[in-house]
Motif scaffolding. Structure first.
Motif, mmCIF file in Angstrom:
data_model
loop_
_atom_site.group_PDB
_atom_site.id
_atom_site.type_symbol
_atom_site.label_atom_id
_atom_site.label_comp_id
_atom_site.label_asym_id
_atom_site.label_seq_id
_atom_site.Cartn_x
_atom_site.Cartn_y
_atom_site.Cartn_z
ATOM 1 N N ASN A 72 -5.747 -2.642 8.620
ATOM 2 C CA ASN A 72 -4.486 -2.725 8.845
ATOM 3 C C ASN A 72 -3.517 -3.808 8.257
ATOM 4 N N TYR A 73 -4.115 -4.787 7.560
ATOM 5 C CA TYR A 73 -3.832 -5.896 6.978
ATOM 6 C C TYR A 73 -2.536 -5.617 6.093
ATOM 7 N N PRO A 74 -1.361 -6.140 6.355
ATOM 8 C CA PRO A 74 -0.093 -5.514 5.731
ATOM 9 C C PRO A 74 -0.068 -5.755 4.386
ATOM 10 N N TYR A 75 -0.788 -6.763 3.794
ATOM 11 C CA TYR A 75 -0.317 -7.195 2.546
ATOM 12 C C TYR A 75 -1.499 -6.789 1.457
ATOM 13 N N LEU A 76 -1.932 -5.461 1.587
ATOM 14 C CA LEU A 76 -2.923 -5.061 0.731
ATOM 15 C C LEU A 76 -2.575 -5.151 -0.692
ATOM 16 N N ASP A 77 -1.229 -5.021 -1.075
ATOM 17 C CA ASP A 77 -1.215 -5.325 -2.770
ATOM 18 C C ASP A 77 -1.523 -6.637 -3.172
ATOM 19 N N LYS A 78 -1.039 -7.637 -2.332
ATOM 20 C CA LYS A 78 -1.416 -9.161 -2.620
ATOM 21 C C LYS A 78 -2.796 -9.212 -2.506
ATOM 22 N N LEU A 79 -3.733 -8.606 -1.708
ATOM 23 C CA LEU A 79 -5.097 -8.727 -1.494
ATOM 24 C C LEU A 79 -5.541 -8.131 -2.890
ATOM 25 N N GLN A 80 -5.161 -7.062 -3.427
ATOM 26 C CA GLN A 80 -5.618 -6.592 -4.888
ATOM 27 C C GLN A 80 -5.384 -7.530 -5.966
ATOM 28 N N GLU A 81 -4.002 -7.936 -5.889
ATOM 29 C CA GLU A 81 -3.629 -9.069 -6.880
ATOM 30 C C GLU A 81 -4.675 -10.275 -6.805
ATOM 31 N N GLU A 82 -5.015 -10.723 -5.581
ATOM 32 C CA GLU A 82 -6.005 -11.752 -5.461
ATOM 33 C C GLU A 82 -7.254 -11.344 -5.791
ATOM 34 N N SER A 139 -2.341 -17.854 -9.582
ATOM 35 C CA SER A 139 -0.703 -17.386 -10.101
ATOM 36 C C SER A 139 -0.027 -18.616 -10.675
ATOM 37 N N GLY A 140 -0.563 -19.894 -10.504
ATOM 38 C CA GLY A 140 0.148 -20.964 -11.107
ATOM 39 C C GLY A 140 1.084 -21.579 -9.853
#
Length: 301
Positions: A72-82, A139-140
């Protein structure tokens, strides 16, 4: 908060609740805060803390494990980016004036804007601007807005830096876990930092809590649950609870680098072996004694 949802003091009240829930700095406290206060404006901050506490070394495996543990982590898109970034290797590159980073295909990923850089370690890189240093992610972006006089690359989720002539330690979010008020801070090892204050050493945990008081004249990193420390320039062994498990009589003790092997010590110019329990392995003292490799050590008498 429930009775006065439109109060101008609502945010202050939410911060108070957050601080009371999480004052011990434990992961379980942040999880409980989110569970009990799902509509709080500070749930995002709590999730970031959970992420920082869970992921010490940023690897594809640690990200995957985090995703499974917190679906239920709400930032899965950022996790994928990471995840995508951590699996891409970055290399420092110099254009004759400034430093940047390219990926393994030679694509410029981070612009030439730094006066010096260190390689990415745990997906964070130490970079220099003028005489100051700070850290960037892949990401700089800077991990915070601060700059430091000196510092070391991240290791096991923390970095030691100096500010105003004093040392402290940062977590991956760029937050102080050890405030910059010490003469020296050791790297995070075995769940502890050693600290130097007023010429005496003590130890703190990853939450910055001083666990072992400042009383030693020298200190070393914890390795395999033991640390070599000195009282009045004589060395001995302690546990993570600060319990003394050997006499303070040695001129030097090597750390317990490998589990199962005894450690070397020197006394009166001779070498011997000591166990993790603080017991001398035998009564023999050697003129020379090498490190253990594959269960054996070279010695001379």
């Amino acid at each position: 908060i429930r009775e006065y949802p439109n109060s101008p003091y609502r945010l202050e009240a939410e911060r108070t609740v957050y601080d009371k829930f999480t004052q011990d700095g434990k992961r379980t406290s942040y999880v409980q805060f989110i569970k009990d206060n799902p509509k709080s404006t500070l749930t995002s901050k709590a999730w970031k803390k959970i992420y920082a506490l869970e992921i010490k070394e940023l690897t594809p495996e640690s990200i995957a494990a985090f995703t499974l543990k917190y679906p239920n982590y709400p930032y899965l898109d950022k996790l994928q980016e990471e995840y995508d970034l951590v699996t891409t290797r970055f290399y420092p590159v110099y254009n004759g004036e400034k430093w940047g980073f390219i990926d393994e295909k030679g694509n410029l990923k981070i612009q030439y804007r730094f006066d010096f850089v260190e390689p990415f370690i745990e997906s964070l890189a130490l970079v220099g601007i003028g005489d100051s240093i700070t850290f960037i992610n892949k990401s700089g972006r800077f991990i915070n807005e601060d700059f430091y006089e000196d510092g070391f690359s991240f290791k096991r989720g923390f970095a030691v830096v100096s500010k105003n002539g004093k040392y402290g330690a940062l977590n991956r979010l760029g937050e102080w876990v050890i405030p910059a008020q010490y003469e020296d801070v050791g790297e995070f090892s075995g769940g502890m930092f050693y600290l130097l204050d007023n010429d005496l050493y003590g130890y703190a945990n990853q939450a910055g809590e001083v666990i072992i008081d400042f009383k030693f004249s020298d200190a070393n990193d914890f390795m395999n649950d033991r640390a070599v420390v000195a009282l009045d320039e004589k060395y001995g062994l302690i546990t993570k609870e600060g319990e003394q498990i050997s006499e303070f009589k040695y001129q030097w003790i090597d750390g317990f680098k490998k589990s199962g092997n005894p450690s070397r010590f020197r006394i009166d110019g001779k070498f011997g072996l000591i166990s993790k329990d603080g017991v001398q392995v035998d009564s023999v003292l050697y003129d020379q004694l090498g490190e253990f490799a594959e269960g054996k050590a070279l010695f001379a008498v």
